[in-house]
Design a protein around this motif. Structure first.
Motif, short mmCIF file in Angstrom:
data_model
loop_
_atom_site.label_atom_id
_atom_site.label_comp_id
_atom_site.label_asym_id
_atom_site.label_seq_id
_atom_site.Cartn_x
_atom_site.Cartn_y
_atom_site.Cartn_z
N UNK A 16 22.67 34.60 31.47
CA UNK A 16 23.87 34.60 32.10
C UNK A 16 25.09 34.47 31.17
N UNK A 17 24.97 33.52 29.87
CA UNK A 17 25.98 33.40 29.03
C UNK A 17 26.25 34.67 28.18
N UNK A 18 25.00 35.16 27.92
CA UNK A 18 25.21 36.64 27.26
C UNK A 18 26.12 37.68 28.05
N UNK A 19 25.90 37.84 29.14
CA UNK A 19 26.64 38.84 30.09
C UNK A 19 28.16 38.36 30.32
N UNK A 20 28.18 37.25 30.56
CA UNK A 20 29.47 36.79 31.16
C UNK A 20 30.57 37.42 30.44
N UNK A 21 31.52 37.95 31.24
CA UNK A 21 32.70 38.59 30.55
C UNK A 21 32.24 39.80 29.80
N UNK A 22 31.16 40.48 30.14
CA UNK A 22 30.84 41.60 29.44
C UNK A 22 31.20 42.93 30.15
N UNK A 23 31.85 42.98 31.21
CA UNK A 23 32.00 44.13 31.80
C UNK A 23 33.59 44.06 32.66
N UNK A 24 34.03 45.37 32.52
CA UNK A 24 35.37 45.38 33.31
C UNK A 24 35.52 46.79 34.15
N UNK A 25 36.31 46.79 35.00
CA UNK A 25 36.51 48.02 35.74
C UNK A 25 37.60 48.74 34.93
N UNK A 26 37.42 50.00 34.40
CA UNK A 26 38.40 50.75 33.79
C UNK A 26 39.89 50.93 34.63
N UNK A 27 40.81 51.02 34.05
CA UNK A 27 42.04 51.18 34.75
C UNK A 27 42.15 52.26 35.93
N UNK A 28 41.52 53.58 35.58
CA UNK A 28 41.42 54.69 36.49
C UNK A 28 40.60 54.14 37.76
#
Length: 185
Positions: A106-118
């Protein structure tokens, strides 16, 4: 359940590049997606991105290839390829996730993804189902859901091809299945 033939097929597909399995595994994924989507109205499918390192090692994204293998059976269900790996603030640890316990994953992946602007415009206000290949602890799916929610999407569920027993606090999970050519053969 991630064991026996399914585990062998997924390992052959992901680690050994046996992409001829794409259609068979894709059909299985399509069946699970159709079952999850039944009666849920209009949804879009959001694949979990593979890590850059894994992509460079394999030369492909397993989830995206599985969705391509399932495309005929999933006609009419749009795929919104909007998740991306985030940079900068992500905790960088050596090695992969194999052998990590639930908290470390859980710590490793926390904050690891985002949705692109488009991508925000594609998912804001829409019902989304996250697609991944193997579920271990749920940390990756939770991070994908967090990123989608932050962009205004409504995550209605997730579909995986297989689920394994999650690792315990010490990182001991289900043993990996034997593959041809392993030392235990």
């Amino acid at each position: 359940v991630y064991r026996e033939e399914l585990a062998q097929a997924l390992l052959s597909f992901k680690r050994h590049g046996q992409q001829q399995l794409k259609r068979s595994l894709g059909r299985a994924l399509a069946g699970a997606v159709r079952a999850a989507a039944e009666g849920s109205g209009e949804i879009c499918l959001v694949p979990v991105p593979t890590s850059t390192k894994a992509y460079l090692n394999r030369g492909f994204s397993p989830v995206h290839l599985l969705l391509a293998g399932a495309s005929q059976q999933l006609a009419g269900l749009p795929v919104a390829d909007v998740l991306a790996k985030a940079g900068g603030s992500v905790l960088q640890l050596p090695g992969g996730q194999k052998g990590l316990g639930r908290g470390a994953r859980a710590q490793r992946v926390r904050g690891s993804m985002r949705v692109s602007r488009r991508g925000r415009a594609k998912v804001a206000g829409r019902r989304c189902v996250i697609i991944d290949d193997v579920l271990t602890t749920g940390s990756t799916l939770a991070e994908a859901a967090r990123a989608l929610h932050a962009s205004g999407a409504q995550v209605t569920g997730a579909v995986v091809l297989a689920a394994t027993r999650p690792p315990d606090a010490e990182g001991h999970g289900a043993p990996l299945p034997k593959t041809r050519g392993s030392r235990d053969d």
